[in-house]
Design a protein around this motif. Structure first.
Motif, PDB file in Angstrom:
ATOM      1  N   ASP C 155      25.711  -4.883 -32.938  1.00 37.20           N
ATOM      2  CA  ASP C 155      26.134  -3.957 -32.184  1.00 37.20           C
ATOM      3  C   ASP C 155      25.368  -3.372 -30.869  1.00 37.20           C
ATOM      4  N   GLU C 157      23.151  -5.308 -29.664  1.00 37.15           N
ATOM      5  CA  GLU C 157      23.030  -6.606 -28.452  1.00 37.15           C
ATOM      6  C   GLU C 157      24.495  -6.761 -27.722  1.00 37.15           C
ATOM      7  N   MET C 158      25.582  -6.279 -28.287  1.00 40.07           N
ATOM      8  CA  MET C 158      26.889  -6.604 -27.667  1.00 40.07           C
ATOM      9  C   MET C 158      26.834  -5.162 -26.544  1.00 40.07           C
ATOM     10  N   ILE C 159      26.487  -4.269 -26.666  1.00 42.21           N
ATOM     11  CA  ILE C 159      26.466  -2.962 -25.888  1.00 42.21           C
ATOM     12  C   ILE C 159      25.526  -3.385 -24.629  1.00 42.21           C
ATOM     13  N   TRP C 176      28.855   2.192 -21.770  1.00 41.12           N
ATOM     14  CA  TRP C 176      28.331   1.970 -22.891  1.00 41.12           C
ATOM     15  C   TRP C 176      27.404   2.449 -23.594  1.00 41.12           C
TER      16      TRP C 176
END
Lengths: 244, 472, 411
Positions: C155, C157-159, C176
């Protein structure tokens, strides 16, 4: 818009709050007389008394709020405390004094009471409570009877916007909301006389039996302390009233 | 040795032989038939990746039906060779495409999955085997983070290579490990084709995927079908940072589901479902997989006295991409015979109502309503322009948002994904931007000097969406 | 996009190695200082010596800065973007200086990340564009192709990936931040259900709800935390817990209540004067000033700044300046002064000294030593104690030099 200051340094009203149960033949009348001398108002919850306690309370002019519960809530102590608190704050008080039906403030305390409350630096006051034993002349002091070695919070400033809560326990719930602990307080070297144990040996024995039947495993209090009620030779110290 | 000991020993020997043959690659596939994979696509990047893994790891011959999840879903065909066994179906508004895909299935085994799923080596055979082991097994699921109950397994892998290593070690070691469960809700399910004949398709009144699948599984169990969980298969799932359509369970949907299955409404979310005593439930009717898309009635309104413009009104965009439309015209007030008729629409209407007195506008509407055949009514006025996909968008929002009323709040914002918001209280909205279901007491209509308005009834689900229409 | 990494204490101590594989639009990733060959291959990075780096044109690079001591050097290179990664003060560094210059780094950066949730939450209350680079979720939220493999992103890392991608495109990335708050909020709210008597967990649930603007829900978690603190005898919570309720009241617009709650929590004469001032503002309809001040008194400078920015009075600008000073947004302080937004009455001797010291610090961090010293010395003519800033600046420079020497030595 004229705003009331959060903390007044003068003209503070003092309201006593009590919870009582079958105290008609003990010290209650004296306590109410005593309180009437130095507080402005008294608020009482009668926990379903059956001995004329309610009528006794009614007879005092300074008792402005008096509620009698139909059914005793003593076994759910936090609920009873909560009720009394809500009754007390409904009078929009400045300061609240939590009193038991067998407690008397020493004269010095009564004299200084207004100074204690007419300031804006602290929000509660702790007093030393002395357990009188077997009479009105001596208090007990030994290993298990040392409540006077520390201060007990008995006098608090009511701040309408503060967050108040009692721990949800059935016994040994503090008289005043626990949240006062985060506010600054003052440990006064002033004394309160507790006459609950100033009774006869037979009455003390009855109390002992009551404790042992409601808390046989010492869940809420110390079994050792309950046992010590029966001590033949407790250490007693003579009470000396402080000069004014 | 007792008979029982003999049988146990025998079973052990057979298992060892099987493992040995499997290890040296002599065990074939459990089924010789093709498997149909219905893939619900929600994200183009996910879909491409998911399909690539399906092609890589599916030992069986497969037929993939790829269903886009929205009108705006971009084409991804260019990432795959023409000879790959993939059918990219176009999006169709107003209908459950999965049910439509079910109609075309001819293979005995079908997989229904979302593009969030990344399959692992040997996944497909492993899912089919329980059906071979037990004939009453109708639906099979692997372990994944998308299952809610027994099948839920959250495993973290740094990379795809790690996932594959795990699968290659875990799957053979646990081969044959499956058990019966009471509920499946995940994003990857294998089922027998015959289930569609026995139970039918998904309930069209349910929108969220979890409830649709849960309902389907319960209906299967009512007919004594078994649900199997393969503990020897793990598939990885992608999750979305922002909630996606079909993930959220709406309260009215939940109430419907609870009424259907006799569940306490307060027991949301789904934990109570797996403990449901199926023997106490009512038999559910068969749900056909044959549906027609929503039929919509467009009321074309040309009204005298609206607005102060001296210009003639806009031509009505009758060339709509949506096909199942009944057109009803309403002319209010004094008009030339065929106003705004560059495209000759008036001759193409299914019905036309005309009132000379503007004050009779409400009666004209009432008369039109009596002729309406569509499930949904939308309004087009000559005071606005509408794009050729306007009705498609209306149907799409009405259907997938389970709305009773949809209102376009459009200002032309190019490249912006259509947004949805649901206001706390119903407001009067311009009728020219409104569509509503044909239901009792849907709301009221009012007219001001400039505009006709609709006020939806308070308890209805009114959805506002944003995508280009132009105000005049 | 080309990236240049500035570690504190070299590659060995760099704790975000995996992140380098997940950088969006990854063209080239260079690390200043020595990197083992194996790591260069594993993480697909190249090491570059300090000297060589200084000879590059960094205007097309995004810099990732992990130490406040790099600030001066990086400023002089005018990179396209600056990403700050904040860390707790290392044991061998002076905490006061590290923390102050880390704040200055954060204030100057385009985007800030940290693995420490404590630092993260402090920063969320100070500025925008902050991201947490740690978490507990085992779920996968995205993928990135790396060499011949596909890397999975969790989560945070994606954000972070999405935020950096937006930044690289010159787009806003605040959405974000909210996504991250939602995820953290859900995590703690779910955890409260399992551990209802844990003060910290309830407090964190309350904090994230507050950040999300949901003070009406946050209150019950905060009071639960308060109760647990008191029950467990952690009594130093009047400001952190009780007073926080005033910020929540301000957020929902109940300013009267906010002032009353604040008033309960203060005793000194100075603080009580503040209460009177806020009451005055309220009586005169200056609600926004009250709101901003309540936020500031609760150390929520970010909300205070957001409230004050659209306002245009000298009073609001003065409060805005105070918030900028406390969050080390020195460039914004000077900008306000240059705009002439601050009234002359407020421009007392004290704030004149402040301005000079701030100016001096900025000059120093932008490699203008002469101007820096001049500003400080001018300040000392008004206030002699300003001299300590000279010694502070020279300590900073010494620490920066020391770090540069160790990197140069490695290379």
């Amino acid at each position: 818009m004229n705003h009331k200051p959060i903390r007044k340094t003068s003209g503070n009203r003092l309201t006593a709050m009590l919870q009582v149960r079958n105290e008609a033949n003990r010290y209650l009348e004296s306590v109410l007389h005593d309180l009437s001398e130095f507080v402005d108002e008294i608020v009482i919850i009668d926990d379903a008394s059956t001995d004329g306690t309610f009528e006794l309370c009614q007879s005092f002019a300074k008792v402005t709020r008096l509620i009698k519960l139909e059914k005793s809530e003593f076994i759910h102590e936090w609920q009873l405390r909560q009720r009394l608190w809500e009754l007390a704050i409904s009078t929009d008080p400045d300061w609240l004094l939590a009193v038991d039906a067998d407690e008397f403030y020493e004269d010095l305390a009564k004299v200084h009471m207004r100074d204690l409350i007419n300031q804006d630096q602290y929000d509660w006051v702790g007093f030393r409570i002395y357990d009188f034993w077997g009479g009105l002349t001596h208090y007990r002091e030994d290993e298990l009877w040392m409540i006077h070695q520390r201060h007990t919070r008995l006098l608090v400033r009511y701040l309408p916007d503060f967050y108040y809560f009692y721990p949800r326990m059935d016994h040994h719930v503090p008289r005043l909301p626990l949240s006062y602990a985060v506010l600054p307080g003052f440990q006064a070297e002033l004394r309160v006389k507790h006459y609950g144990w100033a009774v006869s040996k037979e009455e003390r024995y009855e109390k002992y039996l009551r404790y042992m039947s409601s808390d046989p495993n010492g869940e809420w209090g110390s079994l050792e302390q309950y046992q010590s009620i029966l001590d033949e030779y407790p250490t007693l110290i003579e009470w000396k009233e402080d000069p004014l | 040795m007792s008979n029982r000991d003999n049988i146990e020993k025998n079973t052990e020997h057979l298992a060892k032989r099987f493992t040995h043959l499997d290890h040296i690659g002599l065990i074939g596939l459990p089924s010789i038939d093709k498997v149909t994979i219905i893939l619900e696509m929600t994200d183009p990047v996910w879909a491409v990746h998911s399909i690539q893994l399906l092609l890589l790891h599916s030992e069986h011959p497969i037929r993939i039906i790829a269903l886009p999840g929205s009108l705006e879903f971009p084409s991804i065909q260019q990432y795959f060779a023409k000879e790959e066994p993939i059918e990219f179906w176009p999006y169709e508004a107003g209908i459950d495409r999965v049910n439509q895909a079910f109609v075309t299935i001819e293979t005995p085994f079908v997989v229904l999955m979302e593009d969030r799923i990344m399959v692992t080596p040997r996944w497909l055979s492993s899912l089919i085997w329980p059906c071979m082991d037990e004939e009453r097994v109708m639906i099979v699921s692997p372990m994944s983070s998308t299952e809610q109950f027994d099948g839920k397994l959250d495993l973290w892998f740094q990379s795809h290579a790690d996932l594959v290593s795990y699968a290659e070690e875990h799957h053979p070691r646990n081969q044959g490990l499956w058990r019966q469960v009471t509920m499946l809700t995940g994003s990857c399910l294998l089922f027998r084709r015959e289930l569609l004949d026995d139970v039918g398709g998904f309930d069209p009144l349910l929108r969220s995927r979890e409830l649709k699948v849960a309902d389907w599984c319960l209906r299967a169990r009512l007919l004594t079908a078994q649900l199997a969980l393969c503990e020897d298969v793990y598939v990885q799932a992608l999750h979305s940072l922002k909630p996606r359509r079909g993930e959220k369970i709406l309260s009215d949907e939940w109430h419907l589901f609870c009424s259907k299955w006799g569940i306490e409404r307060d027991s949301y979310p789904l934990t109570s479902i797996s403990e449901l005593d199926i023997s106490q439930c009512l038999i559910q009717p068969f749900i056909s997989i044959h549906h027609e898309p929503v039929f919509i009635t467009v009321l074309v309104v040309v009204s005298e006295g609206l607005d102060t413009t001296l210009e003639p009104g806009y031509p009505i965009q009758i060339e709509q991409s949506y096909s199942r439309i009944q057109w009803i015209g309403i002319l209010i007030g004094e008009h030339e015979e065929h106003p705004c008729d560059e495209q000759g629409i008036w001759g193409r209407l299914d019905a036309l109502i005309k009132v000379r007195e503007v004050e009779q506008w409400h009666e004209a509407l009432e008369a039109a309503f009596m002729l309406v055949k569509g499930e949904v009514i939308t309004f087009m006025f000559d005071t606005r322009t509408y794009e050729s996909d306007y009705v498609t968008w209306v149907v799409d929002f009405m259907y997938r948002e389970s709305a009773d009323v949809v209102v376009n709040t459009g200002h032309d914002i190019p490249n912006l994904e259509a947004q949805v918001h649901i206001p706390k209280e119903p407001l009067p909205v311009p009728l020219s931007l409104t569509a509503h279901r044909r239901i009792q007491e849907v709301g009221s209509y009012v007219r001001s000097l400039e505009e006709y308005y609709f006020i939806p009834r308070a308890s209805l689900r009114a959805v506002y969406w944003t995508k280009g229409t132009e105000d005049e | 996009m080309k990236y240049m990494i500035f570690c504190h204490n070299g590659w060995g101590d760099f704790s975000y190695k995996r992140m380098l594989k997940l950088l969006p639009d990854r063209d080239e990733v260079l690390v200043v200082g020595e990197v083992m060959e194996k790591d260069e291959q594993d993480y697909d990075v190249c090491s570059i010596s300090l000297t060589n780096m200084l000879s590059l044109d960094l205007t097309e690079y995004t810099t990732i800065v992990c130490s406040p001591y790099w600030l001066k050097t990086v400023n002089s290179l005018h990179p396209r973007y600056m990403i700050a990664l904040l860390e707790r003060c290392p044991d061998d560094q002076d905490a006061e200086m590290w923390n102050k210059y880390s704040e200055l780094l954060a204030a100057q950066a385009d985007i800030v990340g940290t693995a420490s949730e404590r630092i993260y939450l402090e920063q969320c209350l100070r500025r925008e564009g902050i991201f947490l680079l740690s978490g507990e979720s085992l779920l996968t939220y995205g993928m990135v192709n790396h060499r011949h493999d596909t890397l999975f992103l969790n989560d945070y890392e994606m954000i972070w990936f999405e935020a950096l991608s937006s930044m690289n495109k010159g787009e806003r990335f605040e959405q974000w931040t909210s996504v991250q708050w939602e995820i953290r909020c859900k995590y703690y709210v779910d955890l409260v259900a399992t551990y209802p008597f844990h003060a910290t967990i309830s407090y964190l649930a309350a904090t994230y709800l507050y950040l999300l603007g949901r003070s009406s829900d946050a209150g019950m978690y905060l009071v639960n935390s308060f109760e647990q603190m008191v029950l467990h005898d952690y009594l130093d919570c009047l400001e952190s817990h009780y007073r926080f309720l005033s910020s929540m009241a301000a957020q929902v617009g109940d300013l009267e209540k906010a002032i009353r709650i604040y008033a309960v929590s203060v005793y000194s004469e100075e603080d009580q004067m503040k209460v009177i001032e806020m009451r005055n503002w309220l009586e005169h309809g200056k609600d926004d000033l009250v709101k901003a001040e309540i936020f500031r008194l609760n150390e929520d400078y970010a909300s205070a700044i957001r409230t004050l920015k659209p306002l245009n009075t000298s009073e609001s600008k003065s409060l805005l300046r105070d918030n900028y000073v406390q969050t080390y947004r020195y460039e914004d302080v000077l900008r306000l002064k240059e705009e002439g937004s601050l009234s002359h009455e407020k421009d007392s001797e004290i704030s004149l000294v402040d301005s000079l010291l701030i100016r001096g610090t900025i000059h120093m961090l932008h490699n203008r030593p002469y101007e820096a010293v001049t500003a400080i010395l001018t300040a000392t003519t008004v206030e002699l104690s300003a001299l300590r800033w000279l010694s502070e600046m020279s300590s900073y420079e010494e620490s920066a030099e020391r770090m540069l020497r160790s990197i140069a030595y490695e290379s």
